[in-house]
Design an enzyme around this catalytic site. Structure first.
Site, PDB file in Angstrom:
ATOM      1  N   ASN A  84      -8.168   4.525  -2.021  1.00  0.00           N
ATOM      2  CA  ASN A  84      -7.505   3.351  -1.312  1.00  0.00           C
ATOM      3  C   ASN A  84      -6.880   2.429  -2.622  1.00  0.00           C
ATOM      4  O   ASN A  84      -6.913   2.911  -3.869  1.00  0.00           O
ATOM      5  CB  ASN A  84      -8.426   2.525  -0.847  1.00  0.00           C
ATOM      6  CG  ASN A  84      -7.996   1.556   0.123  1.00  0.00           C
ATOM      7  OD1 ASN A  84      -6.678   1.236   0.549  1.00  0.00           O
ATOM      8  ND2 ASN A  84      -8.754   0.461   0.838  1.00  0.00           N
ATOM      9  N   CYS A 101       0.807  -1.232   0.061  1.00  0.00           N
ATOM     10  CA  CYS A 101       0.047  -0.099   0.056  1.00  0.00           C
ATOM     11  C   CYS A 101       0.958   1.298   0.046  1.00  0.00           C
ATOM     12  O   CYS A 101       0.464   2.421  -0.518  1.00  0.00           O
ATOM     13  CB  CYS A 101      -0.963  -0.076   1.198  1.00  0.00           C
ATOM     14  SG  CYS A 101       0.018   0.073   2.625  1.00  0.00           S
ATOM     15  N   HIS A 114      -1.655   1.189   7.423  1.00  0.00           N
ATOM     16  CA  HIS A 114      -2.084   1.130   6.044  1.00  0.00           C
ATOM     17  C   HIS A 114      -1.841   2.624   5.399  1.00  0.00           C
ATOM     18  O   HIS A 114      -1.944   3.572   6.199  1.00  0.00           O
ATOM     19  CB  HIS A 114      -3.608   0.665   5.988  1.00  0.00           C
ATOM     20  CG  HIS A 114      -4.147   0.538   4.627  1.00  0.00           C
ATOM     21  ND1 HIS A 114      -3.293  -0.135   3.583  1.00  0.00           N
ATOM     22  CD2 HIS A 114      -5.359   1.132   4.036  1.00  0.00           C
ATOM     23  CE1 HIS A 114      -4.123  -0.128   2.534  1.00  0.00           C
ATOM     24  NE2 HIS A 114      -5.127   0.642   2.604  1.00  0.00           N
TER      25      HIS A 114
END
Length: 740
Positions: free
Chosen positions: A269, A111, A245
């Site tokens: 995202n 990520c 994250h």
């Protein structure tokens, strides 16, 4: 650390940063590194800043974010970055066309790479209006920290993008697993030159988003409801679990209502478009610690092969790993010693500012005796750093470096209430007797290699600075004043219309490619090795010719009145010619470090390969003659020399006529002449030609080379990669007369 290429000689970069106030606090010992005093000791030696507590106890989830060792708790929200006028209640880069498509990291903890590159792609899109798809795989597999699916952070990504740069997704497609394969041969496209850190202050983040573009941030994604989010609500979580994250903030909406009140970030995202609201989500300000570890890229440039064929000199392969300073002192100096590998121009100094509201001052010196730098070559130049992060400071007057030359760069600055102003790398292997820290410019200097650190300061050079040619765009026999603006690709020809041809990062390669007597617009795209030619009559050509590291050297090599696509390969000294009249000759002439300057040196209507060797001030010219298939090699000529010269009235070997391109030589009454034409550390440049004393010159059989016929050597046919150019110099036809 090792240089990108083997080097000889020395370069020293010196940085001084001053902290305004703030006493040192206790700090954990820096893992395996040498015995430095802990913060709080009064010894006059460097001390390390506190380590990020989240790094000491990192999250165990496999979402992908792993905290960096640098503790950012001291980062504030300086008034300088806050806008004087009110921010809107709603702002969304999606509505403004400032975001690239949502991607999917799959089952890999990458990520951090997607979030960092998502912000960088948006910056390029907003600035250039160009939708690029850069490779997350490249960051995941090629970063120095070897951070992949196991997790990383924005520091790792920023270090990679400021050194390695970006590549295209098509060349290096994504895999949701660690492959262990770095596709370093992919053409580099863009390189970050600015990266800034933010506090979790909502106003500061909003300001950065609206002023610059989407912002990288972190949050805890383990709370109930996040993984199954369907986009119909505003997420809210009051827990304080550490971030695990990384995502991208693309906007905000102060009117959105949630369980804890009102107002939320709009985030992108990297879990694909089937998650959330087509890949996006809204989350309450501060919820799940969103907004912490925020950063953004604020500057970039097309990947410059001239610069990287020079050197980004640095020892901090891992970038900013720790921060260091001196107890009770407002000033810290860093000194880094480099080596000039070949004749270069020093064009910029890069460093990591460890605090907001700081000031850095760049100076360059020619000598350092172990106590004090001396013989200043540049500066001082001040740079106000409103935010902590990465800065690249261009030199107003580039500094010439000869191969093996020593130079020293001094960067003096002040931090605001923070006493660790020097970034160091304690992760990568260290250099001995190369990097130093000191409380004062006059010393004593602490050799940081013995403690296990390298000072994180970089020197940026550019190899083969362009000498642009004047061209006759109107066909009246006179060169026209013209400029090309890389930022938007527009050509401005005086007396003509503005035309758009090329993009940022291209190399101008104008010439008369159709033989109509008018120069055509042309560029060579280093990233793919293609020539884009727009002829004066309106037709266009796309020619694949060139490979990684080449320099385009167009010219009329076969004498048919048309410019030929040609490249010179510094790594091997080969000239690859694509003749408009047919034929693909390959010629060996020159060596790495030379400057290619082809021209018609003997006045026969054909361009001759030629190089100038700055290290010796010597011109090497290979003259062409007609051969059975168009060209053959005639006489090799060498014109060595150094120093500046005065006009002289006598020429021992007779009248010297200068015909063809700059510095073409022909001795009228027999005999040979040896001409001293330039010196080490200076560019060849057009201008008044001076009388010089001739003398007998030696023919150098050792530098005579055969012409390689088509099929007998390699041919560069559109390989990926490239190198920037030194466009040709204008045709100065003049005649020197005795007695002038």
């Amino acid at each position: 650390m090792k240089f990108p290429n083997s080097r000889s000689g020395r370069i020293v970069v010196l940085a001084s940063l001053a902290a305004l106030a703030g006493a040192a606090t206790p700090v954990p010992t820096a893992d395996h590194r040498g015995a430095l005093p802990a913060a709080g000791q009064t010894a006059d030696r460097p001390i390390t800043a506190p380590i990020n507590p989240d790094h000491i106890s990192p999250p165990t989830d496999r979402f992908g974010y792993k905290p960096h060792p640098v503790d950012l708790s001291h980062i504030g929200s300086p008034a300088a970055i806050l806008r004087a006028f009110a921010l809107p209640a709603k702002f969304d880069w999606r509505a403004l066309g400032g975001v690239t498509p949502v991607k999917n990291q799959g089952g890999c903890g990458s990520c951090w790479a997607f979030a960092a590159l998502g912000g960088f792609e948006s910056l390029v899109l907003i600035r250039n209006g160009r939708m690029d798809d850069f490779s997350e795989e490249s960051i995941k597999e090629c970063n120095y920290w070897a951070r992949g699916c196991g997790g990383g952070n924005a520091f790792v990504a920023a270090n990679h993008l400021t050194t390695f740069g970006t590549v295209d997704e098509i060349c290096d497609p994504y895999h949701d697993r660690d492959t262990g394969i770095c596709r370093s041969a992919c053409p580099r496209l863009k390189q970050a030159t600015g990266w800034k850190l933010l506090s979790k202050d909502t106003t500061a983040i909003k300001t950065a988003v609206s002023n610059t573009g989407p912002v990288y941030t972190t949050l805890n994604a383990s709370f109930p409801g996040f993984s199954a989010y369907d986009g119909t609500t505003v997420l809210h979580h009051a827990g304080l679990e550490p971030p695990n994250h990384a995502v991208v903030i693309v906007g905000w909406d102060d009117t959105l209502v949630h369980a804890g009140g009102q107002g939320a970030w709009i985030c992108k995202n990297s879990w694909g478009t089937n998650w959330g609201a087509q890949g996006y989500f809204a989350i309450a300000y501060g919820s799940a610690r969103v907004g912490e570890n925020s950063s953004y890229f604020d500057d970039f440039k097309a990947y410059d092969y001239r610069e990287m064929a020079g050197t980004l000199y640095h020892y901090d392969e891992a970038g900013w790993h720790f921060s260091m300073g001196f107890y009770g002192s407002e000033t810290a100096y860093g000194l880094v010693k480099f080596t000039a590998g070949h004749d270069d121009l020093l064009t910029a100094v890069d460093f990591w500012a460890t605090d907001d509201a700081s000031t850095y001052t760049v100076e360059i010196y020619d000598d350092f005796d172990g106590v004090t730098p001396s013989n200043r070559l540049f500066g001082p130049k001040d740079t106000a750093c409103a935010l902590a992060g990465y800065y690249s400071v261009p030199l107003d007057t580039p500094v010439w470096l000869a191969k093996g030359n020593d130079f020293y760069v001094v960067v003096k600055g002040r931090c605001s209430g923070y006493t660790y102003p020097m970034a160091v790398d304690g992760f990568a292997p260290t250099e001995s007797n190369k990097t130093y820290l000191s409380r004062n410019l006059s010393g004593p200097w602490y050799e940081m290699g013995s403690y296990g650190y390298d000072v994180s300061i970089r020197a940026r050079t550019r190899y083969h600075q362009p000498v642009f040619a004047g061209r006759d765009f109107s066909g009246d026999g006179l060169a026209d004043i013209a400029v090309w603006r890389p930022s938007d690709g527009n050509w401005f020809v005086r007396g003509g219309t503005v035309q758009n041809w090329g993009i940022d990062g291209d190399i101008p390669t104008n010439g008369d490619y159709d033989g109509d007597g008018k120069a055509d617009l042309a560029v060579w795209r280093a990233s793919v090795g293609y020539w884009f030619i727009r002829k004066s009559g309106g037709a266009t050509d796309l020619i694949p010719w060139g490979t990684g590291g080449d320099i385009p050297v167009p010219g009329d090599y076969d004498g048919d009145g048309k410019a030929d696509a040609a490249v010179w390969r510094p790594s091997s000294g080969h000239w690859f010619l694509r003749l408009s009249g047919g034929g693909l000759p390959v010629i060996f002439w020159g060596q790495n470090g030379d400057i290619p300057l082809p021209g018609d040196y003997d006045g026969d209507g054909r361009a001759d390969p030629a190089v100038w060797r700055p290290a010796a001030g010597t011109w090497f010219i290979k003259l062409f003659e007609r051969g059975p298939w168009g060209l053959s090699v005639g006489e090799d000529r060498r014109f060595p020399g150094a120093g500046r010269f005065r006009r002289r009235r006598e020429v021992q070997s007779g009248r010297l006529a200068v015909v063809g391109r700059l510095l073409a030589h022909q001795v009228r009454q027999g005999g040979n002449s040896r001409h001293f034409l330039g010196n080490s550390g200076r560019h060849p440049r057009p201008g008044p030609l001076l009388w010089i004393r001739g003398s007998k010159h030696r023919r150098l059989a050792a530098v005579r080379r055969k012409l390689v016929c088509p099929g007998a050597g390699e041919h560069a046919l559109g390989d990926e990669g490239g190198h920037s150019a030194r466009p040709l110099m204008e045709d100065f036809r003049s005649r020197l007369r005795p007695g002038r």
